[in-house]
Design a protein around this motif. Structure first.
Motif, PDB file in Angstrom:
ATOM      1  N   SER A   7      -3.006  -3.862  -9.345  1.00  0.00           N
ATOM      2  CA  SER A   7      -2.747  -4.280  -8.487  1.00  0.00           C
ATOM      3  C   SER A   7      -2.021  -3.088  -7.736  1.00  0.00           C
ATOM      4  N   LEU A   8      -1.423  -2.773  -8.229  1.00  0.00           N
ATOM      5  CA  LEU A   8      -0.451  -1.355  -7.478  1.00  0.00           C
ATOM      6  C   LEU A   8      -1.293  -0.587  -6.893  1.00  0.00           C
ATOM      7  N   PRO A   9      -0.962  -0.016  -5.612  1.00  0.00           N
ATOM      8  CA  PRO A   9      -1.760   0.972  -5.114  1.00  0.00           C
ATOM      9  C   PRO A   9      -2.273   1.999  -5.336  1.00  0.00           C
ATOM     10  N   THR A  10      -3.323   2.529  -5.294  1.00  0.00           N
ATOM     11  CA  THR A  10      -4.329   3.684  -5.441  1.00  0.00           C
ATOM     12  C   THR A  10      -3.523   5.143  -5.619  1.00  0.00           C
ATOM     13  N   ASN A  11      -3.251   5.351  -4.291  1.00  0.00           N
ATOM     14  CA  ASN A  11      -2.851   6.546  -4.491  1.00  0.00           C
ATOM     15  C   ASN A  11      -1.210   7.280  -5.383  1.00  0.00           C
ATOM     16  N   ALA A  12       0.412   6.035  -4.938  1.00  0.00           N
ATOM     17  CA  ALA A  12       1.617   6.124  -5.345  1.00  0.00           C
ATOM     18  C   ALA A  12       0.768   6.488  -6.832  1.00  0.00           C
ATOM     19  N   TRP A  13       0.064   5.343  -7.599  1.00  0.00           N
ATOM     20  CA  TRP A  13       0.015   5.045  -8.755  1.00  0.00           C
ATOM     21  C   TRP A  13      -0.858   5.059  -9.708  1.00  0.00           C
ATOM     22  N   THR A  14      -1.685   6.262  -9.260  1.00  0.00           N
ATOM     23  CA  THR A  14      -2.955   6.144 -10.706  1.00  0.00           C
ATOM     24  C   THR A  14      -2.353   7.029 -11.061  1.00  0.00           C
ATOM     25  N   ALA A  45      -0.548  -0.833   8.199  1.00  0.00           N
ATOM     26  CA  ALA A  45      -1.250  -0.334   7.462  1.00  0.00           C
ATOM     27  C   ALA A  45      -2.521   0.221   7.991  1.00  0.00           C
ATOM     28  N   PRO A  46      -2.600   1.716   7.177  1.00  0.00           N
ATOM     29  CA  PRO A  46      -3.671   2.305   7.434  1.00  0.00           C
ATOM     30  C   PRO A  46      -4.743   1.975   8.094  1.00  0.00           C
ATOM     31  N   GLY A  47      -5.535   0.809   6.689  1.00  0.00           N
ATOM     32  CA  GLY A  47      -6.757   0.170   6.673  1.00  0.00           C
ATOM     33  C   GLY A  47      -7.761   0.928   5.739  1.00  0.00           C
ATOM     34  N   GLU A  48      -6.352   1.181   4.980  1.00  0.00           N
ATOM     35  CA  GLU A  48      -7.792   1.668   3.627  1.00  0.00           C
ATOM     36  C   GLU A  48      -7.186   1.081   2.298  1.00  0.00           C
ATOM     37  N   PRO A  55     -12.966  -1.090   4.630  1.00  0.00           N
ATOM     38  CA  PRO A  55     -13.672   0.383   4.623  1.00  0.00           C
ATOM     39  C   PRO A  55     -13.946   0.659   3.539  1.00  0.00           C
ATOM     40  N   VAL A  56     -14.644   1.536   3.660  1.00  0.00           N
ATOM     41  CA  VAL A  56     -15.465   2.100   2.177  1.00  0.00           C
ATOM     42  C   VAL A  56     -13.765   3.243   2.032  1.00  0.00           C
ATOM     43  N   ALA A  57     -14.234   3.209   0.350  1.00  0.00           N
ATOM     44  CA  ALA A  57     -12.716   4.165  -0.428  1.00  0.00           C
ATOM     45  C   ALA A  57     -13.674   5.787  -0.521  1.00  0.00           C
ATOM     46  N   PRO A  58     -11.777   5.897  -0.230  1.00  0.00           N
ATOM     47  CA  PRO A  58     -12.146   7.252  -0.469  1.00  0.00           C
ATOM     48  C   PRO A  58     -11.970   7.737  -1.705  1.00  0.00           C
TER      49      PRO A  58
END
Length: 432
Positions: free
Chosen positions: A316-323, A409-412, A30-33
């Protein structure tokens, strides 16, 4: 699958997982947000924030990729919208050097798919930092290997995950195994030192010795091993993930492989989620300063950078929660010192642990081990069932733990699903 979940990894079971990958209606890549921007900074800097410094940085310089790996947490394939320009990348190198980073590993996607990747390597070396790279190796031609050597790239880790059949299945592209081995050869011929890395899951685990013998024959200096984590595409195939009780079979095998590594003069490098504090800890990590694993280094000694300038404590940490912030909005120093996600491991205590980890004898020194592994399972840090000590204690009590996926997982990029942890009677507890 049996009613109680996947069976332990006995000899028959180790050869079993060969099912076709499941269909998925969402794009493989997928294209990243767009990145999160203008995130808050704390008003002041505390002594503890100045005490910790990023010794090691892992930098995704592009999300573009020429493989479709089944374990890929970032679902790499397409470049991120708005990836950093060459000028911005060179300034990032400057800021890392000013923070006294010692080593920078460039990754992707595939780092070499950026036209300016060797310019970035050259600048890292010019600033006095070590420059390394991790790659699937599909595009490491003789010419790219020569360019890497001329730019000063000091070592490249190439992914090798099993026999040719298993590697190509996990990497998503037929011929990727042969390309990986060719990459090792091309790099060595150009004068670049090589190492290898391997994902440990239900497909690869029967072939770990094959991997070791193969990479040793290609003169690798080190072998990094890591459990496949339930993030990104790996969350789409939960049956391929190890179960916590599989560690009872895995760790004795790793100890035997460590002996063979020593014979072959290949350094075994256990990743951060190979743990913790079981009877083989000193065998696997005896050369570390403490002689054993320490707690998660995200935001204390490690730094993660995404191609659009997002900054995390661990790559490696998920982007949304850890940026913590974006380099286009604040300096690297300010993001490191003044953002809550990067302060997480500096501030947490045993009171932040939950489940078994909150009761463990090693709680204060381990702090639930790899934050990435636990968070992607439960959406909450502080409890990590992938622990050898824990599996052994469960076994002594006649119990075992099993993970079951509750939602997909939603696929992002860098996404994860949700898992339930089930404690149940050990079906082998009465075995002689």
């Amino acid at each position: 699958m049996p009613p109680g979940g996947p069976a332990p990894l006995g000899p028959a079971r180790r050869a079993a997982p060969r099912r076709e990958r499941p269909p998925r209606p969402l794009p493989v890549a997928p294209v990243a947000p767009p990145p999160k921007r203008n995130l808050p900074l704390a008003e002041g800097v505390r002594p503890i924030d100045e005490q910790w410094r990023p010794i090691y940085a892992v930098w995704e310089i592009t999300l573009a990729c020429d493989l479709a790996c089944r374990h890929c947490g970032s679902r790499a394939g397409h470049a991120r919208p708005g990836e950093l320009s060459t000028e911005e990348c060179l300034d990032m190198v400057r800021q890392m050097s000013e923070m006294d980073v010692k080593e920078v590993t460039i990754i992707g996607g595939e780092a070499y798919l950026r036209d300016d990747w060797v310019d970035i390597v050259r600048e890292i070396r010019k600033r006095g930092m070590q420059a390394t790279m991790t790659t699937g190796g599909r595009g490491i031609t003789k010419e790219r290997a020569r360019q890497a050597a001329e730019a000063g790239l000091q070592s490249v880790s190439v992914s090798v995950d099993g026999t040719e059949e298993i590697h190509d299945r996990l990497r998503g592209v037929k011929g990727s195994y042969r390309s990986a081995l060719e990459a090792l050869t091309n790099l060595q011929e150009a004068g670049v030192r090589v190492s290898a890395n391997t994902q440990i899951n239900r497909l690869s685990i029967p072939h770990m010795r094959h991997v070791l013998e193969t990479i040793a024959a290609h003169n690798t200096h080190s072998w990094q091993i890591q459990l496949t984590v339930a993030m990104g595409r790996a969350a789409d195939e939960p049956d391929v993930l190890l179960q916590p009780y599989d560690l009872l079979d895995l760790f004795p095998m790793l100890a035997d492989l460590k002996k063979r590594c020593d014979e072959l003069n290949v350094r075994m490098w256990p990743g951060n989620n190979i743990g913790y504090f079981g009877p083989y800890e000193s065998v696997l990590r005896g050369t570390m300063p403490r002689g054993h694993m320490a707690s998660c280094g995200a935001g204390r000694s490690t730094l993660g950078i995404e191609a659009d300038g997002s900054i995390k404590g661990c790559p490696s940490l998920p982007t949304n929660a850890w940026t913590g912030g974006n380099i286009r909005d604040a300096s690297l120093k300010d993001i490191w010192e003044r953002t809550e996600p990067l302060r997480y491991t500096r501030d947490r205590t045993v009171k932040d642990l939950w489940g078994y980890c909150g009761t463990c004898y090693y709680a204060d020194v381990c702090r639930a081990g790899c934050t990435w592994t636990g968070f992607t399972l439960f959406g909450k840090a502080g409890n990590n069932p992938y622990c050898h000590h824990r599996a052994l204690e469960m076994k002594r009590a006649g119990k075992r733990e099993r993970i079951v996926q509750k939602f997909s997982a939603p696929g992002e990029p860098f996404d994860h699903g949700g898992f339930e942890l089930i404690e149940e009677d050990d079906p082998d507890k009465d075995a002689p």
